[in-house]
Design an enzyme around this catalytic site. Structure first.
Site, PDB file in Angstrom:
ATOM      1  N   ARG A  52      23.726 -10.313  12.980  1.00  0.00           N
ATOM      2  CA  ARG A  52      24.075  -9.665  14.169  1.00  0.00           C
ATOM      3  C   ARG A  52      24.249 -10.791  15.204  1.00  0.00           C
ATOM      4  NH1 ARG A  52      20.661  -4.702  13.127  1.00  0.00           N
ATOM      5  NH2 ARG A  52      18.955  -6.301  12.941  1.00  0.00           N
ATOM      6  N   GLU A 137      19.660  -8.607  -9.179  1.00  0.00           N
ATOM      7  CA  GLU A 137      18.179  -8.810  -9.695  1.00  0.00           C
ATOM      8  C   GLU A 137      17.253  -8.771  -8.570  1.00  0.00           C
ATOM      9  OE1 GLU A 137      16.804 -10.069 -12.964  1.00  0.00           O
ATOM     10  OE2 GLU A 137      15.429  -8.992 -12.100  1.00  0.00           O
ATOM     11  N   GLY A 142      11.719  -7.631  -6.330  1.00  0.00           N
ATOM     12  CA  GLY A 142      11.579  -8.937  -5.807  1.00  0.00           C
ATOM     13  C   GLY A 142      11.903 -10.116  -6.869  1.00  0.00           C
ATOM     14  N   ILE A 144      10.424 -10.665  -9.557  1.00  0.00           N
ATOM     15  CA  ILE A 144      10.279 -10.552 -11.253  1.00  0.00           C
ATOM     16  C   ILE A 144      11.601 -10.065 -11.824  1.00  0.00           C
ATOM     17  CG2 ILE A 144       9.161  -9.116 -12.998  1.00  0.00           C
ATOM     18  CD1 ILE A 144       7.206  -7.888 -10.403  1.00  0.00           C
ATOM     19  N   GLU A 198       6.352  -1.997   7.094  1.00  0.00           N
ATOM     20  CA  GLU A 198       7.295  -1.782   8.297  1.00  0.00           C
ATOM     21  C   GLU A 198       6.811  -1.075   9.345  1.00  0.00           C
ATOM     22  OE1 GLU A 198      10.521  -3.035   7.849  1.00  0.00           O
ATOM     23  OE2 GLU A 198      10.397  -3.734   5.786  1.00  0.00           O
ATOM     24  N   ASP A 209      11.712   4.076  -1.604  1.00  0.00           N
ATOM     25  CA  ASP A 209      11.850   2.858  -2.077  1.00  0.00           C
ATOM     26  C   ASP A 209      11.931   2.456  -3.453  1.00  0.00           C
ATOM     27  OD1 ASP A 209      12.197  -0.225  -1.482  1.00  0.00           O
ATOM     28  OD2 ASP A 209      10.544  -0.251  -2.597  1.00  0.00           O
ATOM     29  N   LYS A 213      14.380   1.888  -6.816  1.00  0.00           N
ATOM     30  CA  LYS A 213      14.317   0.824  -7.656  1.00  0.00           C
ATOM     31  C   LYS A 213      14.365   1.477  -9.326  1.00  0.00           C
ATOM     32  CE  LYS A 213      11.810  -2.133  -4.556  1.00  0.00           C
ATOM     33  NZ  LYS A 213      10.549  -2.314  -4.055  1.00  0.00           N
TER      34      LYS A 213
END
Ligand code: NAP
Length: 441
Positions: A52, A137, A142, A144, A198, A209, A213
């Site tokens: 941005r 991936e 993350g 792994i 967050e 989330d 995944k």
């Protein structure tokens, strides 16, 4: 890939998004430059970037890269072989760029689980049509290498089950609650202050989330079309310190578990996908996964149980996964994004879990008056739920409320649902009951 496919010339990449992960990728490509070139068989070079704010100090040197104000333009550059999308968001500019890149025959590497969960199939079709690589991936767990683990390591197996801890924020909160005895809200604030959650933690604490995944892992593991909409999702907001203490006394910890399997229902294979807090027996490999760590268990019919564990987020681990994808592309080692061509992926309908059996932890908050326990146990009896143990705790808040916790014997999930329906509207209950399944050993 349309351009610069020679294996001796560098793989030229454009990076959209110079935040935590984007900067991590630039750092990693710089620090391990020689090692990466040796493993990839050629150099990986950043050609262009977009974010941005052009002039923000990002702690890494980006001045030598071409800059695009409109990141979608990265997908149209002739001097780029692979676009790396590290912006985020299921739709919007990330999706526009990803579509443009693949349409233009460029490879796409993304860490964006929300986009892959919602649009993975469409992107895989576009990649196939263009003959371009699509890799993600970093979108699951993350650092792994679990996407690779399922796509390649277990590719000879029929998987019976994939499950695990896929959200570091929830895992941090639950293991902190366990450690400190503090309640959910207090622990969440602390996690936000420490950067483990967050400012808007909704996607994490509501289980969304982890559901993103899981939908990706289930598609890869079971050769299914990605079906995020069918993931039954419950977050951790309802878990109280008292539940954690109760679980501890019974020999369990509480973890947010994402699980998927395929079972026949009337002769048709159905996909079960769900995210929910579960009791995990101390001694189960997932019980010792603490803090922001992620872990995935895959059970293959020949491999047996495999455990993948490590950092589920952070600049270094996530960049490691992104660059591993780039190295695969540089080596021309790319396969179907979801482990088989799109037309081979099955559209498995969602499973109806009611007939499945499990042991369950149930917690009720009730008025402190005679007859309440009898009312609850009568509902259990009428719904054919067999109680293994029952604990009534003293006045939890001093306000005439007590906590009743029980563990059931293994029985149909539908029976527990029926028992709760019988208790619905009961004046004895002071809040919604909490139902936590017990993860099988
Ligand atoms: N952080 C992790 O540990 C982690 C782990 C696994 C996966 N991921 C995924 O990786 C992706 C990136 O995450 P992150 O943590 O690196 O995010 P982040 O720190 O918030 O960075 C996002 C970047 O995207 C840029 N951006 C946002 N909107 C834009 C727009 N409309 N046009 C151009 N640029 C825009 C921002 O630009 P400015 O900097 O100029 O504002 C920023 O550089 C997400 O999909 C996330 O889910 C992250």
């Amino acid at each position: 890939m349309a351009t610069n496919a020679s294996t001796s010339s560098p793989l030229r990449i454009a990076i959209a998004g110079l935040g935590t992960v984007g900067v991590g990728v630039i750092r990693l490509l710089g620090t391990n430059r020689d090692l990466i070139a040796a493993r990839a068989g050629r150099a990986i070079e950043v050609v262009a970037v977009s974010a941005r704010e052009r002039h923000k100090d990002r702690g890494v040197e980006t001045g030598s890269y071409a800059w695009e104000d409109d990141m979608t333009a990265l997908g149209a550059r002739d001097d780029v072989d692979v676009v790396v999308e590290l912006v985020g968001g299921s739709d919007g500019p990330a999706l526009a760029l990803s579509r443009a890149a693949l349409k233009g025959g460029k490879g796409l590497v993304t860490a964006n689980k929300a986009m892959v969960a919602h649009h993975g199939l469409e992107l895989a079709e576009a990649a196939e049509a263009a003959g371009a690589p699509l890799k993600f991936e970093a979108a699951v767990a993350g650092g792994i290498p679990v996407v690779k683990g399922l796509r390649e390591g277990t590719s000879a197996n029929a998987l019976t089950k994939v499950y695990g801890i896929l959200n570091g924020t929830c895992n941090y909160i639950l293991s902190e609650m366990e450690e400190t005895g503090a309640d959910f809200a207090e622990t969440l604030s602390e996690a936000q202050a420490l950067g483990y959650a967050e400012a808007d933690p909704t996607f994490d604490i509501e289980g969304i989330d982890a559901a993103h995944k899981l939908a990706i892992l289930a598609a890869i593991g079971f050769g299914a079309k990605v079906d995020f909409a069918s993931v039954a999702t419950t977050g951790i907001v309802q878990v109280r310190a008292a539940d954690i203490a109760q679980a501890d006394a019974l020999g369990f910890v509480i973890r947010l578990i994402a699980e998927a399997d395929v079972q026949d229902e009337d002769g048709t294979p159905k996909l079960l996908q769900r995210v929910r807090p579960c009791l995990v027996a101390k001694g189960h490999p997932l019980s010792s996964v603490d803090g922001p760590t992620n872990a995935v268990v895959a059970e293959g019919n020949f491999s047996g149980r495999l455990l993948f564990q490590g950092a589920g987020a952070g600049d270094g681990p996530t960049a490691s996964a992104v660059v591993a994808d780039l190295i695969d592309i540089a080596r021309s080692e790319v396969g179907a994004p979801f482990s088989m061509p799109v037309d081979q992926l099955q559209a498995l309908g969602p499973a109806q879990p009611g007939h499945r059996t499990e042991r369950t932890y149930l917690r009720f908050t009730v008025k402190d008056r005679p007859g309440v326990l009898a009312e609850i146990t009568a509902a259990m009896r009428d719904a054919d739920v067999s109680i293994e143990s029952l604990i009534q705790q003293g006045r939890e808040h001093g306000g005439g409320e007590v906590l009743v916790a029980m563990v059931t014997h293994e029985g149909p999930e539908a029976n527990v649902t029926e028992a709760l329906a019988l208790l619905e509207g009961s004046e004895s209950l002071t809040g919604e009951p909490l139902v936590l399944p017990i993860l099988p050993a």
